[in-house]
Design an enzyme around this catalytic site. Sequence first.
Site, PDB file in Angstrom:
ATOM      1  CB  SER A   1       2.948  -4.698  -7.711  1.00 17.59           C
ATOM      2  OG  SER A   1       3.049  -5.983  -8.260  1.00 17.59           O
TER       3      SER A   1
ATOM      4  CG  ASP B   1       3.398  -9.845   7.477  1.00 14.52           C
ATOM      5  OD1 ASP B   1       2.739  -8.988   8.094  1.00 14.52           O
ATOM      6  OD2 ASP B   1       3.031 -10.342   6.396  1.00 14.52           O
TER       7      ASP B   1
ATOM      8  CE  LYS C   1      -0.366  -5.162 -10.367  1.00 17.50           C
ATOM      9  NZ  LYS C   1       0.393  -6.370  -9.978  1.00 17.50           N
TER      10      LYS C   1
END
Length: 707
Positions: A464, A475, A489
């Site tokens: 999460s 990224d 998740k």
Amino acid sequence: MKLNALVVLLISLALPAPVALQAATPTVPTLKPVEAHALAAQASAELMSRFHYQNVPLDDALSSKILDRYLKTLDPDRVFFLQSDIDTFNSVRLLLDDAIRQQNLAAPFAIYTRYAQRQQERLGEARALLAKGFDFTQDENYQYVRTDAPWAKTGAELQELWRKRVKNDWLRLKLAGKDDAAIRDTLTKRYDQALSNSARIKSDDVFQIFMNAYAESIEPHTNYLGPRAAEDFAINMKLSLVGIGAVLQERDEYVTIRELVAGGPAARSEKIKIGDRIVGVAKDEQTPMADVLGWRVDDVVQLIRGTKDTVVALDILPADAGPDVKPTRVKMVRDTIKLEKQAAAKSVIESGGQKVGVITLPTFYQDVEAKSRADADFRSASRDVAKLITELKADKVDALLIDLRNNGGGSLDEAVRLTGLFIDRGPVVQQRNGKGQIRIEQDNEAGVAWDGPLGVLINRASASASEIFAAAIQDYGRGLVIGETSFGKGTVQTLLDMDEMAKSDKPTYGELKLTIAQFFRVNGGTTQLRGVTPDLPLARTMDHDRIGESSYDNPLPWIQIPPADYRAVGHPQELLPMLTARHQARTTQDRGYRDLLDDLAEAEAMRKRTEISLNAEARRKEREAQEAKLKARSEVKDGTEDAPVLRDDGLQAGERGLDSELAAEKSRKAARDVLLDEAARIMGDAADLLKSDTALAKRSAGVAATK
């Protein structure tokens, strides 16, 4: 017709005459729902049907899933219910949706009562077997993995299963060196404790089990939290509570002091020590002392917790005193206790001449109440990490490693704020609600807290909020992700307080943790199902088939949306060939890392087994082979402290002496963390490479970003 079927179920589940057991056996609890349960169930159904991300209707199809999940939760190994029980329960397979809407929860409670009866029968039979003993020269096997096994058709079939189960319990203790008398004593206490625990189950417990079977039949991360569970959740998020500062544990019917929080009222009193037993509690100066011998730990905790600056009194039986000694009465003033063990912490690891600062973050916490009050000093994960970074910069560390192993998530807001410590403004994560609307969560604060080499260490239990942070760092090219593929998740939950909705003055109806959105990386992908893939993998420490989003039977699918408007700040992957080469060369020579790989391979082989021999000689040979392997390791020690070897002593949690439990825990904490060491070495290598190669440093500026 449906009402008649429910009546038939209730009649068929009427308890038969009690099974003949020893006199000390607790009676089967006959639990019934209360009005608050019926109202909470109906309200939860309305909220989940209307506002859940998937909008799943409460109908016959969902009712069938709820029943299956409820039975699996109660009896996951299929060792209590008979096939005849399941056939009886099937009469309400398509009725639970109507029962919830009509506020009639008699059926799930009747099913639980049958479960409690079967549990008492089986445990009573288990105790009876102890008087007879076992023949360990026979060649027979015990199937201990039964999640997909058929339900036993007859009582005799189930009795045979339990005979082997008890025989295995006995054999484990026998191989650990216990004599028959000690084994009988240990197992009698074990089965008696299980019976006692069963007798202490309350209606609230049954309701929460059933409601979670309903919620999780929609999607894995939707949950119902009863009033007590909701309180514990809030405590874990703000990392504080009002109490006396003692960690409690149930041992032999006593609630025992397992740990004292430094500076808390209990420690300050100097009248309470580890191992002492609580036999009485008076929650205030006007309330009589309650005898809590045999109580559940959570019930005792409820009496001890209270309002700051109020008095609580405990009757304490010293650790070394017999049961007939007069207890000592200790009065304390409740205070705010900070749960520092669950807060961010720092350390420094030196590797190859480089100093690597490590920040361990167990959860993404935030004191929402204090923040809403505009408290300038409200507690949060990102604030604590920012302070630790300042301290590590003062220590002149060359690289930073954020350890998110076993961090199951927490506050989405904190994941965004933590990312903002390492990027100079920009989108962090995208959210898409059930209507397909996309919202972008941004870091709007200029500047960074750390612009040097950065690593994020994850494992399969990193989930999460941990995945949001790791994915954003990856990224943006801001740092390297190290470890194993994360949980997967990719969903967002919100808490709905049903007491607040009902304007209830006291905790009554609980809270609903509802999945309302799915989150996506800034690159448009999602961590859902696939998790975050590390740039540099380390040893895989967990069973990915049994742990992770992909292990559930009803997860949301992986999908992709358009990327957000963001710009990568660097290309740290250019370092990977050199870092990987150094990592591989180093770990082939690292005895601790090699031993870890060996242990993980052995554990993987063990996981594939579903049964075990009950022949003493065969099991002894297995044990001796393991002992020889461990002995060979100890003879080539290189001076590092290994994690303690967990030899099978046949005991369960709470059956070992408290002193030995605490000593083992201390030894585990002091042992070398092989994976953390290697991750720190990787970051030390990164810092070294960037210092020695200016051109490389410029190309991979995400690792050493200059703002």
